[in-house]
Write a protein that holds these residues in place. Structure first.
Motif, PDB file in Angstrom:
ATOM      1  N   LYS A  86       0.847  -1.195   0.000  1.00 38.70           N
ATOM      2  CA  LYS A  86       0.000   0.000   0.000  1.00 38.70           C
ATOM      3  C   LYS A  86       0.877   1.238   0.000  1.00 38.70           C
ATOM      4  N   VAL A  87       0.478   2.255  -0.767  1.00 39.07           N
ATOM      5  CA  VAL A  87       1.177   3.537  -0.824  1.00 39.07           C
ATOM      6  C   VAL A  87       0.154   4.614  -0.473  1.00 39.07           C
ATOM      7  N   VAL A  88       0.345   5.264   0.694  1.00 39.60           N
ATOM      8  CA  VAL A  88      -0.626   6.240   1.178  1.00 39.60           C
ATOM      9  C   VAL A  88       0.088   7.546   1.494  1.00 39.60           C
ATOM     10  N   THR A  89      -0.402   8.659   0.933  1.00 41.83           N
ATOM     11  CA  THR A  89       0.135   9.982   1.232  1.00 41.83           C
ATOM     12  C   THR A  89      -0.855  10.715   2.123  1.00 41.83           C
ATOM     13  N   LYS A  90      -0.367  11.272   3.232  1.00 44.68           N
ATOM     14  CA  LYS A  90      -1.245  11.956   4.182  1.00 44.68           C
ATOM     15  C   LYS A  90      -0.503  13.129   4.811  1.00 44.68           C
ATOM     16  N   PRO A  91      -1.203  14.055   5.473  1.00 47.81           N
ATOM     17  CA  PRO A  91      -0.524  15.175   6.132  1.00 47.81           C
ATOM     18  C   PRO A  91       0.482  14.679   7.156  1.00 47.81           C
ATOM     19  N   LYS A  92       1.592  15.395   7.283  1.00 50.47           N
ATOM     20  CA  LYS A  92       2.672  14.937   8.162  1.00 50.47           C
ATOM     21  C   LYS A  92       2.308  15.043   9.635  1.00 50.47           C
ATOM     22  N   SER A  93       1.678  16.153  10.038  1.00 55.59           N
ATOM     23  CA  SER A  93       1.351  16.293  11.460  1.00 55.59           C
ATOM     24  C   SER A  93      -0.162  16.239  11.647  1.00 55.59           C
ATOM     25  N   VAL A 102       3.542  13.164   4.247  1.00 58.68           N
ATOM     26  CA  VAL A 102       4.418  12.006   4.373  1.00 58.68           C
ATOM     27  C   VAL A 102       3.759  10.866   3.600  1.00 58.68           C
ATOM     28  N   THR A 103       4.558  10.144   2.845  1.00 57.14           N
ATOM     29  CA  THR A 103       4.053   8.981   2.111  1.00 57.14           C
ATOM     30  C   THR A 103       4.522   7.732   2.831  1.00 57.14           C
ATOM     31  N   GLU A 104       3.571   6.881   3.208  1.00 53.79           N
ATOM     32  CA  GLU A 104       3.889   5.606   3.857  1.00 53.79           C
ATOM     33  C   GLU A 104       3.732   4.482   2.842  1.00 53.79           C
ATOM     34  N   ILE A 105       4.781   3.691   2.716  1.00 52.72           N
ATOM     35  CA  ILE A 105       4.748   2.502   1.871  1.00 52.72           C
ATOM     36  C   ILE A 105       4.788   1.315   2.824  1.00 52.72           C
ATOM     37  N   THR A 106       3.731   0.539   2.869  1.00 51.92           N
ATOM     38  CA  THR A 106       3.679  -0.606   3.773  1.00 51.92           C
ATOM     39  C   THR A 106       3.486  -1.884   2.960  1.00 51.92           C
ATOM     40  N   PHE A 107       4.103  -2.956   3.451  1.00 53.37           N
ATOM     41  CA  PHE A 107       3.965  -4.255   2.778  1.00 53.37           C
ATOM     42  C   PHE A 107       4.419  -5.337   3.736  1.00 53.37           C
ATOM     43  N   GLU A 108       4.217  -6.580   3.346  1.00 50.52           N
ATOM     44  CA  GLU A 108       4.647  -7.733   4.145  1.00 50.52           C
ATOM     45  C   GLU A 108       5.472  -8.671   3.278  1.00 50.52           C
ATOM     46  N   VAL A 109       6.519  -9.235   3.890  1.00 49.76           N
ATOM     47  CA  VAL A 109       7.380 -10.198   3.200  1.00 49.76           C
ATOM     48  C   VAL A 109       7.467 -11.469   4.034  1.00 49.76           C
ATOM     49  N   VAL A 110       7.897 -12.542   3.395  1.00 47.26           N
ATOM     50  CA  VAL A 110       8.087 -13.812   4.100  1.00 47.26           C
ATOM     51  C   VAL A 110       9.253 -13.671   5.071  1.00 47.26           C
ATOM     52  N   GLU A 169       8.980   5.290   4.937  1.00 48.33           N
ATOM     53  CA  GLU A 169       8.400   6.632   4.898  1.00 48.33           C
ATOM     54  C   GLU A 169       9.186   7.530   3.962  1.00 48.33           C
ATOM     55  N   PHE A 170       8.438   8.347   3.242  1.00 44.78           N
ATOM     56  CA  PHE A 170       9.037   9.337   2.363  1.00 44.78           C
ATOM     57  C   PHE A 170       8.376  10.664   2.694  1.00 44.78           C
ATOM     58  N   GLY A 171       9.142  11.601   3.253  1.00 49.80           N
ATOM     59  CA  GLY A 171       8.554  12.822   3.779  1.00 49.80           C
ATOM     60  C   GLY A 171       8.587  13.995   2.824  1.00 49.80           C
ATOM     61  N   VAL A 172       7.685  14.935   3.062  1.00 48.94           N
ATOM     62  CA  VAL A 172       7.586  16.251   2.431  1.00 48.94           C
ATOM     63  C   VAL A 172       7.144  16.190   0.967  1.00 48.94           C
ATOM     64  N   LEU A 173       7.842  15.451   0.116  1.00 47.86           N
ATOM     65  CA  LEU A 173       7.490  15.401  -1.306  1.00 47.86           C
ATOM     66  C   LEU A 173       6.599  14.206  -1.605  1.00 47.86           C
ATOM     67  N   SER A 174       5.772  14.340  -2.621  1.00 50.62           N
ATOM     68  CA  SER A 174       4.883  13.241  -3.015  1.00 50.62           C
ATOM     69  C   SER A 174       5.562  12.315  -4.016  1.00 50.62           C
ATOM     70  N   PRO A 175       5.100  11.065  -4.112  1.00 50.88           N
ATOM     71  CA  PRO A 175       5.650  10.162  -5.138  1.00 50.88           C
ATOM     72  C   PRO A 175       5.345  10.689  -6.527  1.00 50.88           C
ATOM     73  N   LEU A 176       6.216  10.370  -7.475  1.00 49.85           N
ATOM     74  CA  LEU A 176       6.018  10.769  -8.873  1.00 49.85           C
ATOM     75  C   LEU A 176       5.919   9.528  -9.753  1.00 49.85           C
ATOM     76  N   TYR A 177       5.124   9.627 -10.814  1.00 54.16           N
ATOM     77  CA  TYR A 177       5.120   8.580 -11.837  1.00 54.16           C
ATOM     78  C   TYR A 177       6.407   8.689 -12.632  1.00 54.16           C
ATOM     79  N   LEU A 178       6.993   7.560 -12.958  1.00 58.10           N
ATOM     80  CA  LEU A 178       8.182   7.577 -13.808  1.00 58.10           C
ATOM     81  C   LEU A 178       7.741   7.725 -15.266  1.00 58.10           C
TER      82      LEU A 178
END
Length: 188
Positions: A86-93, A102-110, A169-178
């Motif tokens: 999941k990739v979710v962008t939300k306000p930092k504070s 802040v953009t949170e990238i969450t996932f699960e691995v084995v 976490e990726f702060g301040v800037l939003s993700p960009l499409y390549l």
């Protein structure tokens, strides 16, 4: 006194047309990770202007015509549990302050020694992450002066035993499409 009657609904056998968008939503079951120091050629964020289109502003500008990150194989490909990315962008504070996100990238691995050791190597290192959507578009979290960080690696927060829950976490800037046609070389 009128008699009460029950009207049975007519059940029809309706076959729905498959929606071509159905299998294009969400993300593929892997994430690409690179150390900031290993990225030799950096794409850039487009400059805002009165004439730029929304699509252009949301898309990174390739550093060279051929590729966004140079041709060196620096990307690690980490397989994730299907449907967990999941990739979710939300306000930092708080919600009133929308100046920083802040953009949170969450996932699960084995949970095995390879995955756990790899994640420990990346802990607190400046990273670039790329996730690929099912429609083939790739989202990049990173910038020349700002990197993503691996914030949490937890066996306790995983949805089931035998998995590791990961948060980047990726702060301040939003993700960009390549840019269209971008390819990423993975370390063998």
């Amino acid at each position: 006194m009128p008699t009460q009657s029950c009207i049975k609904p007519k059940i029809q056998n309706i076959s729905l047309c498959p929606n071509p968008e159905d299998n294009l939503s969400g993300y593929k079951d892997y994430i690409a990770l690179a150390l900031q120091a290993d990225v030799t050629t950096m794409p850039s964020r487009p400059v805002y202007s009165a004439t730029i289109t929304g699509k252009d502003y949301a898309t990174a500008v390739a550093a060279t015509p051929a590729t966004a990150f140079g041709s060196t194989a620096v990307w690690g490909k980490l397989e994730v549990k299907e449907g967990s990315l999941k990739v979710v962008t939300k306000p930092k504070s708080n919600f009133k302050d929308s100046s920083a996100v802040v953009t949170e990238i969450t996932f699960e691995v084995v949970d095995n020694e390879d995955n756990y050791g790899y994640l420990m190597l990346l802990s607190n290192a400046p990273l670039h992450t790329v996730v690929e959507k099912n429609n083939g578009k790739m989202l990049w979290c990173g910038d020349a002066g700002k990197a993503a960080k691996l914030m949490d690696v937890s066996r306790e927060n995983a949805s089931e035993k035998g998995l590791i829950s990961v948060k980047i976490e990726f702060g301040v800037l939003s993700p960009l499409y390549l840019p269209s046609g971008t390819t990423i070389s993975y370390v063998a």
